[in-house]
Design a protein around this motif. Structure first.
Motif, PDB file in Angstrom:
ATOM      1  N   UNK A 194      47.142  10.297  34.113  1.00  0.00           N
ATOM      2  CA  UNK A 194      47.710  11.532  33.555  1.00  0.00           C
ATOM      3  C   UNK A 194      47.903  11.377  32.051  1.00  0.00           C
ATOM      4  N   UNK A 195      48.314  10.192  31.644  1.00  0.00           N
ATOM      5  CA  UNK A 195      48.491   9.915  30.213  1.00  0.00           C
ATOM      6  C   UNK A 195      47.149  10.050  29.488  1.00  0.00           C
ATOM      7  N   UNK A 196      46.090   9.482  30.052  1.00  0.00           N
ATOM      8  CA  UNK A 196      44.767   9.612  29.459  1.00  0.00           C
ATOM      9  C   UNK A 196      44.315  11.069  29.451  1.00  0.00           C
ATOM     10  N   UNK A 197      44.625  11.766  30.536  1.00  0.00           N
ATOM     11  CA  UNK A 197      44.155  13.133  30.703  1.00  0.00           C
ATOM     12  C   UNK A 197      44.730  14.069  29.649  1.00  0.00           C
ATOM     13  N   UNK A 198      45.956  13.792  29.188  1.00  0.00           N
ATOM     14  CA  UNK A 198      46.546  14.654  28.184  1.00  0.00           C
ATOM     15  C   UNK A 198      45.756  14.603  26.875  1.00  0.00           C
ATOM     16  N   UNK A 199      45.014  13.517  26.675  1.00  0.00           N
ATOM     17  CA  UNK A 199      44.138  13.415  25.510  1.00  0.00           C
ATOM     18  C   UNK A 199      42.770  13.993  25.846  1.00  0.00           C
ATOM     19  N   UNK A 200      42.253  13.592  27.009  1.00  0.00           N
ATOM     20  CA  UNK A 200      40.901  13.986  27.409  1.00  0.00           C
ATOM     21  C   UNK A 200      40.765  15.483  27.586  1.00  0.00           C
ATOM     22  N   UNK A 201      41.780  16.153  28.152  1.00  0.00           N
ATOM     23  CA  UNK A 201      41.678  17.564  28.483  1.00  0.00           C
ATOM     24  C   UNK A 201      41.484  18.435  27.250  1.00  0.00           C
ATOM     25  N   UNK A 202      41.910  17.974  26.097  1.00  0.00           N
ATOM     26  CA  UNK A 202      41.752  18.752  24.883  1.00  0.00           C
ATOM     27  C   UNK A 202      40.273  18.950  24.545  1.00  0.00           C
ATOM     28  N   UNK A 203      39.434  18.099  25.067  1.00  0.00           N
ATOM     29  CA  UNK A 203      38.026  18.145  24.712  1.00  0.00           C
ATOM     30  C   UNK A 203      37.132  18.465  25.914  1.00  0.00           C
ATOM     31  N   UNK A 204      37.737  18.833  27.053  1.00  0.00           N
ATOM     32  CA  UNK A 204      36.958  19.104  28.260  1.00  0.00           C
ATOM     33  C   UNK A 204      37.400  20.415  28.864  1.00  0.00           C
ATOM     34  N   UNK A 205      36.835  21.493  28.349  1.00  0.00           N
ATOM     35  CA  UNK A 205      37.272  22.825  28.762  1.00  0.00           C
ATOM     36  C   UNK A 205      36.766  23.217  30.136  1.00  0.00           C
ATOM     37  N   UNK A 206      35.885  22.419  30.739  1.00  0.00           N
ATOM     38  CA  UNK A 206      35.320  22.786  32.035  1.00  0.00           C
ATOM     39  C   UNK A 206      35.814  21.906  33.170  1.00  0.00           C
ATOM     40  N   UNK A 207      36.906  21.204  32.951  1.00  0.00           N
ATOM     41  CA  UNK A 207      37.396  20.284  33.967  1.00  0.00           C
ATOM     42  C   UNK A 207      37.713  20.989  35.284  1.00  0.00           C
ATOM     43  N   UNK A 208      38.345  22.154  35.214  1.00  0.00           N
ATOM     44  CA  UNK A 208      38.725  22.835  36.459  1.00  0.00           C
ATOM     45  C   UNK A 208      37.533  23.487  37.139  1.00  0.00           C
ATOM     46  N   UNK A 209      36.492  23.749  36.405  1.00  0.00           N
ATOM     47  CA  UNK A 209      35.253  24.208  37.029  1.00  0.00           C
ATOM     48  C   UNK A 209      34.662  23.077  37.872  1.00  0.00           C
ATOM     49  N   UNK A 210      34.742  21.866  37.345  1.00  0.00           N
ATOM     50  CA  UNK A 210      34.276  20.698  38.098  1.00  0.00           C
ATOM     51  C   UNK A 210      35.137  20.489  39.341  1.00  0.00           C
ATOM     52  N   UNK A 248      41.090   1.794  28.851  1.00  0.00           N
ATOM     53  CA  UNK A 248      40.740   3.082  29.452  1.00  0.00           C
ATOM     54  C   UNK A 248      39.487   2.953  30.304  1.00  0.00           C
ATOM     55  N   UNK A 249      38.516   2.213  29.806  1.00  0.00           N
ATOM     56  CA  UNK A 249      37.266   2.035  30.552  1.00  0.00           C
ATOM     57  C   UNK A 249      37.529   1.345  31.886  1.00  0.00           C
ATOM     58  N   UNK A 250      38.416   0.360  31.883  1.00  0.00           N
ATOM     59  CA  UNK A 250      38.774  -0.326  33.129  1.00  0.00           C
ATOM     60  C   UNK A 250      39.429   0.642  34.113  1.00  0.00           C
ATOM     61  N   UNK A 251      40.336   1.497  33.607  1.00  0.00           N
ATOM     62  CA  UNK A 251      41.010   2.468  34.469  1.00  0.00           C
ATOM     63  C   UNK A 251      40.012   3.441  35.090  1.00  0.00           C
ATOM     64  N   UNK A 252      39.077   3.926  34.282  1.00  0.00           N
ATOM     65  CA  UNK A 252      38.087   4.869  34.796  1.00  0.00           C
ATOM     66  C   UNK A 252      37.166   4.201  35.819  1.00  0.00           C
ATOM     67  N   UNK A 253      36.877   2.921  35.624  1.00  0.00           N
ATOM     68  CA  UNK A 253      36.035   2.213  36.572  1.00  0.00           C
ATOM     69  C   UNK A 253      36.704   2.124  37.941  1.00  0.00           C
ATOM     70  N   UNK A 254      37.998   1.766  37.941  1.00  0.00           N
ATOM     71  CA  UNK A 254      38.746   1.700  39.197  1.00  0.00           C
ATOM     72  C   UNK A 254      38.887   3.096  39.794  1.00  0.00           C
TER      73      UNK A 254
END
Length: 292
Positions: free
Chosen positions: A191-207, A110-116
């Motif tokens: 998108x696969x990562x995001x389905x996990x991440x979004x559960x804990x990031x309620x302000x993503x669409x504000x960003x 995941x860290x590699x994907x986010x870096x790219x």
């Protein structure tokens, strides 16, 4: 007068019809079994990929050709070919004598994907800031509204899908086909990562709204900095959720997710970086930023 022998008046032979032979139909031949099989394999690959993204099959879950064949109404051959495609893409793992399982994305993966992703999306945001047409603005505003609605409704799958569409549209605005292809290759995994991440990031669409506002205003530096902060917050949230020990002294971008009402800062590095505060104050709409 002597009559001409009748043989001299014999009519010419009728023309042959070789030139008028009906055309062959080689070009209209039905598809071969191989082509039809490849099409079925691609359909299975697309369906299984989407089912993994939606959480129907969870990481580590075992997959069998028999069950998948029944699910997608095909024989085992296209299932086998589809699994090879998804293995290359990283969605499944095939081990000899152990079968097939949905891949487990490690924290390092995941860290590699986010870096790219950070590298690619900072570039797309900067370039998009100089290419925002009224049509692009309308598309982005629509995605922002639908994404925020999905977030409020807790629709994780739709939230993730719209997130992907927004980032892909920003990439298309960059006018750089290489960047678009790179992001397209990353999108499904992200998108696969995001389905996990979004559960804990309620302000993503504000960003997202802040990023779009900067793009609409033609502010390339701010768009760059906001995109970097957005990706780093996603990265930190995912790694934190995955149980990775976060040491801010080693990497400030790995701070645990914080309440955005107090302001989460993401400082850029390098000559094009800019200091950005996310979530501070009222967020203008893209249209307001464009005419500011």
């Amino acid at each position: 007068m002597k009559a001409t022998p009748w043989t001299a008046r014999r009519p010419a032979s009728p023309p042959t019809h070789a030139a008028a032979a009906p055309p062959t139909h080689a070009a209209a031949a039905p598809p071969t079994h191989a082509a039809a099989g490849a099409s079925r394999a691609q359909q299975v690959a697309d369906g299984l990929r989407q089912d993994i993204l939606r959480g129907r099959f969870r990481p580590g879950q075992r997959l069998t050709e028999e069950v998948l064949g029944e699910l997608y109404a095909v024989s085992r051959v296209p299932v086998r070919e589809a699994l090879r495609v998804l293995e290359v893409e990283g969605f499944v793992t095939i081990a000899p004598y152990k079968g097939v399982r949905v891949s487990i994305i490690t924290a390092a993966d995941a860290d590699d994907l986010f870096t790219v992703r950070e590298t690619v999306e900072r570039l797309t945001a900067r370039r998009a800031a100089g290419n925002c047409s009224p049509t692009d603005l309308a598309v982005l505003e629509d995605l922002l509204q639908r994404g925020a609605a999905a977030e409020r409704a807790g629709d994780i799958s739709e939230d993730a899908r719209l997130n992907t569409l927004l980032h892909q549209h920003i990439a298309s605005m960059s006018g750089n086909s290489s960047l678009q292809r790179m992001l397209a290759q990353l999108s499904a995994k992200l998108e696969w990562l995001y389905t996990v991440d979004v559960r804990h990031r309620a302000n993503s669409w504000q960003e997202h709204r802040e990023i779009v506002a900067a793009i609409a205003a033609g502010d390339a530096l701010r768009a760059d900095g906001l995109m970097r902060a957005h990706v780093l917050l996603s990265r930190a949230s995912y790694l934190y959720t995955s149980g990775v020990r976060i040491d801010p002294s080693l990497d400030p971008s790995l701070d645990p997710p914080t309440d955005h009402s107090s302001g989460a800062r993401g400082t850029g590095a390098g000559e094009h970086a800019t200091d950005i505060t996310i979530g501070a104050g009222a967020i203008p709409t893209a249209a307001e930023a464009r005419h500011a």
